[in-house]
Design a protein around this motif. Structure first.
Motif, PDB file in Angstrom:
ATOM      1  N   SER A 125       0.833  -1.028  -0.002  1.00 16.57           N
ATOM      2  CA  SER A 125      -0.010  -0.001  -0.009  1.00 16.57           C
ATOM      3  C   SER A 125       0.693   1.269  -0.028  1.00 16.57           C
ATOM      4  O   SER A 125       1.991   1.385   0.580  1.00 16.57           O
ATOM      5  N   LEU A 137      -0.294   4.283   1.307  1.00 14.28           N
ATOM      6  CA  LEU A 137      -0.478   4.758   2.272  1.00 14.28           C
ATOM      7  C   LEU A 137       0.547   4.280   3.511  1.00 14.28           C
ATOM      8  O   LEU A 137       1.217   4.764   4.256  1.00 14.28           O
ATOM      9  N   ASP A 148       0.382  -1.115  -5.029  1.00 15.81           N
ATOM     10  CA  ASP A 148      -0.340   0.231  -5.143  1.00 15.81           C
ATOM     11  C   ASP A 148       0.657   0.971  -5.916  1.00 15.81           C
ATOM     12  O   ASP A 148       1.505   1.659  -5.313  1.00 15.81           O
ATOM     13  N   ARG A 159      -7.933   2.116 -11.065  1.00 16.40           N
ATOM     14  CA  ARG A 159      -8.560   2.238 -10.141  1.00 16.40           C
ATOM     15  C   ARG A 159      -9.363   3.483 -10.347  1.00 16.40           C
ATOM     16  O   ARG A 159      -8.839   4.684 -10.665  1.00 16.40           O
ATOM     17  N   HIS A 163     -13.071   2.617  -5.806  1.00 15.08           N
ATOM     18  CA  HIS A 163     -13.101   2.996  -4.323  1.00 15.08           C
ATOM     19  C   HIS A 163     -13.951   3.840  -4.029  1.00 15.08           C
ATOM     20  O   HIS A 163     -14.632   4.918  -4.780  1.00 15.08           O
TER      21      HIS A 163
END
Ligand code: SPV
Ligand code: MG
Length: 578
Positions: free
Chosen positions: A64, A66, A103, A176, A207
């Motif tokens: 990820s 994040l 990601d 995405r 998302h």
């Protein structure tokens, strides 16, 4: 780093596509460094479902942006360079074997994205997900952040460039959709999804940061119809961080093929770290924090340190482990053949019995060999061994001769009877054993009639396992419960061949027991009438009775005890042809 999860990049890369074919839904957990990678890779629960045993684990790993950024103390705004991300990715790949989805943030521009694709593909990553926002993107979960969507045409061009840059057919590029994050409609997301699929995307991720899954479910419903219409059934991915009351079954029923738990290892670690830091400050000591900390040993286990310890132990144990051969006694039963020679000096197929033993030991890199002499000590000769004399050999058993070399035993040793011939692989097998005390035993004795005048060391295993061709004996079963030459051969399960290994701990237990017996016992002890006759097998039985564990390693061929003229003939025959 643990070597348990070693896998080649090309083997790992294709695993995601296989999972997508085989699973209703592919379950993915976030990792942000090596340790969290191992946890995501290895986490597993076992239970029952409708009386059927089930095992549940994660199928793949989400790298990820994040949590990678946060673990580096940075915000999730594409400020962490791709090289730094790639370092984390490789760190995780090095200690895991499950497929990884990366990601890729926005993927940069089309040129940047081509490089990203080739590097990820080569590393063994299975898929990259890029989002249709403008570089540098902002994380999607925080309300009130301005989210800039990319023009669909520019984004689809990036997908096309990425697809043409990849080499294998395994690698996937997933588009995405950030429409809902940017406050746009489900229709906008669907419109973009179709364009991206037509540009070659291998799937889409929708998302949302809403707690309510309505929009996500609506998208899912229409996505199925749209993909049917354009005849392009591609996987749909969701990240239910906020709408997390939906179960995997519900998501799967809605048409999702991949569910990503995108940040939970970092968030849970963060909470525990905050609490640990505050608790130490509050108490001015760390005692109170123990309940929320993993024991250090658990970390050692996870990262493979205990494995290293075992390997070190094995190497250390076996690195030229001393071999002690008690060869002091006289064998009157073969006196007519031996003609005054010690048995070890008897020649078989052109070499002395001792030289045959030395060759088998040397071929296992064992060169630290001590031979305890007694009878005709000065006639004992061999290269590459140390002779140590037991002048008092007549007074005691082979055990007391063995103990002449006790100073060499302290870090572990192997005891070898002087009158056995054995194949090299038997020695490698005993070297590989990790238990503290291991005796090599033969399981074929029940097929042979007991030989007259032959003293055999019988063994009864703890589980009285009677060997049959089909029986597998598990390591934990290989425990000796009785050993001795006076046991009833009919109840014995094995015969001790005269080869035993002791680790440092095993040797300590052996020496302590021996010294205690010599000091405190004078009368009958185990099968011995007195302490002078106390044999090696008596000492092992005494140790077992005191609660120590003596293991055995079972063989059924590859050794011979030189005890009679027939044995000598047999040995001559085999060794001349070897
Ligand atoms: C991530 O894990 O970095 C993601 C998902 O992109 S989210 O944080 O929800 O945007
Ligand atoms: Mg991200």
């Amino acid at each position: 780093m643990t070597l348990l999860n070693n896998i080649l990049p090309e083997v790992r890369r294709g695993k995601l596509k296989v999972l997508l074919r085989e699973r209703e839904i592919v379950r993915v957990l976030e990792a942000h460094n090596g340790l969290s990678g191992i946890i995501a890779n290895n986490a597993c629960i076992e239970g029952q479902s409708n009386q059927v045993p089930v095992q549940r684990e994660f199928d793949a790993i989400w790298e990820s942006s994040l949590t990678d950024s946060a673990s580096k103390g940075h915000p999730d705004i594409e400020v962490i360079s791709f090289d730094s991300r790639l370092q984390s990715i490789n760190e995780i790949l090095a200690v895991t074997h499950k497929p990884m989805i990366v990601d890729g943030d926005t993927g940069g521009d089309a040129n940047n994205f081509e490089y990203m694709v080739t590097k990820l593909e080569r590393a063994g990553v299975s898929a990259v997900i890029i989002e249709d926002k403008v570089f540098p993107k902002r994380n999607s979960l925080e309300p009130g952040v301005q989210q800039m969507l990319q023009e669909p045409e520019i984004f689809s061009q990036k997908i096309k460039r990425g697809k043409s840059a990849q080499i294998s057919t395994d690698f996937m590029i997933i588009a995405r959709l950030e429409s809902l994050i940017a406050g746009k409609s489900v229709d906008d997301a669907l419109f973009r999804a179709q364009i991206y699929l037509e540009a070659g995307a291998d799937g889409v991720m929708i998302h949302s940061k809403e707690k309510d899954p309505d929009q996500i479910m609506e998208f899912a419903k229409h996505y199925q119809k749209m993909t049917q219409k354009i005849n392009c059934k591609k996987p749909m991915v969701c990240v239910p961080t906020t709408y997390n009351t939906l179960t995997e079954d519900q998501l799967s029923a809605a048409g999702f093929s991949i569910v990503i738990y995108a940040n939970h290892l970092l968030r849970s670690a963060n909470k525990a770290m905050e609490e640990a830091a505050r608790t130490i400050l509050l108490n001015q000591r760390s005692f109170e924090v123990d309940p929320i900390c993993s024991p250090v040993r658990e970390i050692f286990q996870t990262v493979g340190f205990l494995e290293v310890k075992e390997k070190d132990k094995l190497d250390g144990n076996n690195k030229n482990i001393p071999i002690i051969i008690p060869a002091a006694g006289e064998d009157p039963s073969l006196s007519s053949i031996l003609k005054g020679k010690p048995k070890s000096m008897f020649e078989i197929a052109g070499k002395t019995l001792l030289d045959w033993q030395i060759s088998a030991l040397n071929s296992n890199n064992l060169t630290n060999i001590t031979v305890i002499t007694g009878y005709k000590s000065r006639t004992m000769k061999a290269d590459g061994v140390t002779f140590q004399e037991n002048k008092d050999y007549k007074r005691g058993s082979e055990l007391h001769s063995l103990m002449e070399a006790r100073k060499k035993m302290t870090n572990g040793f192997i005891m070898l009877y002087s009158d056995i011939l054995f194949e090299e692989n038997i020695m490698s097998k005993i070297l590989a054993c990790q238990e503290d005390i291991v005796l090599i035993v033969d399981n074929t004795m029940q097929y042979h009639a007991p030989e007259a005048n032959k003293i055999q060391d019988f063994v009864i295993s703890k589980n009285k396992h009677l060997p049959t061709r089909r029986k597998i004996s598990f390591a934990y079963e290989n425990i000796i419960s009785k050993i001795g030459s006076k046991l009833n051969p009919e109840t014995a399960t094995h015969e001790f061949i005269g080869l035993a290994k002791f680790t440092k701990t095993g040797a300590e237990q052996l020496l302590q027991t021996y010294e205690d017996c010599v000091k405190n016992y004078h009368g009958k002890l185990q099968e011995a009438e007195n302490i002078n006759q106390f044999k090696f097998t008596d000492l092992i039985q005494e140790m077992i009775d005191r609660g120590y564990v003596a293991n055995f390693l079972e063989i059924h061929k590859g050794w011979l005890e030189i005890h009679s003229t027939e044995d000598i003939e047999l040995a001559n025959h085999f060794l001349s042809n070897s």
